[in-house]
Design a protein around this motif. Structure first.
Motif, PDB file in Angstrom:
ATOM      1  N   ASP A 198       0.806  -1.217   0.000  1.00 24.48           N
ATOM      2  CA  ASP A 198       0.000   0.000   0.000  1.00 24.48           C
ATOM      3  C   ASP A 198       0.840   1.268   0.000  1.00 24.48           C
ATOM      4  O   ASP A 198       0.299   2.361  -0.172  1.00 24.48           O
ATOM      5  CB  ASP A 198      -0.942   0.012   1.213  1.00 24.48           C
ATOM      6  CG  ASP A 198      -1.982  -1.093   1.140  1.00 24.48           C
ATOM      7  OD1 ASP A 198      -2.315  -1.498   0.010  1.00 24.48           O
ATOM      8  OD2 ASP A 198      -2.442  -1.551   2.205  1.00 24.48           O
ATOM      9  N   ILE A 205       1.593   6.981   2.407  1.00 21.25           N
ATOM     10  CA  ILE A 205       0.436   6.109   2.574  1.00 21.25           C
ATOM     11  C   ILE A 205      -0.688   6.921   3.192  1.00 21.25           C
ATOM     12  O   ILE A 205      -0.444   7.836   3.997  1.00 21.25           O
ATOM     13  CB  ILE A 205       0.772   4.883   3.455  1.00 21.25           C
ATOM     14  CG1 ILE A 205      -0.355   3.856   3.416  1.00 21.25           C
ATOM     15  CG2 ILE A 205       1.080   5.290   4.883  1.00 21.25           C
ATOM     16  CD1 ILE A 205       0.005   2.531   4.071  1.00 21.25           C
ATOM     17  N   GLN A 209      -5.500   3.417   4.908  1.00 16.32           N
ATOM     18  CA  GLN A 209      -4.854   2.138   4.622  1.00 16.32           C
ATOM     19  C   GLN A 209      -4.065   1.609   5.815  1.00 16.32           C
ATOM     20  O   GLN A 209      -3.340   0.634   5.674  1.00 16.32           O
ATOM     21  CB  GLN A 209      -3.920   2.287   3.411  1.00 16.32           C
ATOM     22  CG  GLN A 209      -4.648   2.677   2.123  1.00 16.32           C
ATOM     23  CD  GLN A 209      -3.700   3.013   0.999  1.00 16.32           C
ATOM     24  OE1 GLN A 209      -2.890   3.923   1.093  1.00 16.32           O
ATOM     25  NE2 GLN A 209      -3.787   2.250  -0.086  1.00 16.32           N
TER      26      GLN A 209
END
Length: 242
Positions: A198, A205, A209
């Motif tokens: 991710d 990020i 997530q």
């Protein structure tokens, strides 16, 4: 002796705590010292220092100071830094209304009670009538209304550190950011678990997530102290039986 050690320690620490409170009230809150997260406090958790790369020649594609050439530069091991993008725009509204009403009545008598109904009049007031000796009426009503309106909007960016790598390859992250403006310190703390897949190519990020995400954004200082409910009032409101 042990029973006296704890009260004695608290008694000795009381002046220090009071001095710290007076100092913060006079000078404002101080920033916390910069340090690695608790998971990295042990030297065993820190990544070992590797050998220094040799100096590159003038016509080489490799530049001195570059971390990687063919390797993925995204965070992947303990001690690496990852950027978390926090963008929270949530709103919720809940409204409840309740109304109840009840009316009850009862009328009863004992016109015949083994022939003793006449004898009861001797012990009861003169207006006693066995045919209508008991009569009750009750009326109850209740109304309640409640509403909750909540709106949160936070747009922040914070750099975190990889504190652990789980057996399945997921990364445990933790990071804290403090900003002081006048006499108010705003603190942002982020912890959670992320998948290496991710993480974007820019080593960032989104907060959505992060599994088991714990995001805390608050502050301490003059404004926070005025807005906070006094401890005595909080205890009274929490444990009041009425």
């Amino acid at each position: 002796m042990r029973a006296l050690s704890l009260p004695l320690a608290l008694l000795l620490a009381a002046p220090l705590i009071a001095c710290a409170g007076v100092s913060e009230a006079a000078k404002g809150p101080q920033l916390s010292p910069v340090s690695y997260p608790a998971a990295l406090a042990s030297p065993a958790q820190l990544p070992p220092a590797g050998p220094q790369p040799p100096a590159a020649s003038a016509n080489s594609l490799w530049q001195v100071g570059s971390r990687t050439f063919f390797k993925d530069p995204r965070a992947g091991k303990v001690g690496d830094i990852l950027t978390v993008m926090i963008s929270i725009d949530d709103s919720a509204r809940t409204q409840n209304t309740t109304a109840t009403s009840r009316t009850a009545g009862m009328k009863a008598g004992i016109p015949h009670l083994f022939g003793l109904e006449t004898a009861l009049g001797r012990f009861l007031p003169g207006a006693f009538d066995p045919a209508s000796s008991i009569e009750t009426n009750s009326t109850t009503s209740s109304q309640g209304a409640g509403a909750v309106t909540r709106a949160e909007k936070i747009n922040l960016t914070v750099a975190v550190i990889v504190t652990n790598v789980l057996p399945n390859g997921n990364l445990v992250i933790q990071g804290t950011q403090e900003v002081r403006t006048n006499n108010e310190v705003r603190q942002l703390t982020v912890t959670g678990i992320v998948r290496p897949e991710d993480i974007s190519a820019a080593n960032t990020i989104n907060h959505t997530q992060i599994a088991e995400a714990r995001i805390s954004y608050g502050g301490r200082g003059d404004v926070s102290r005025v807005q906070k409910t006094p401890p005595g009032q909080s205890l009274v409101e929490k444990y009041s039986p009425f």
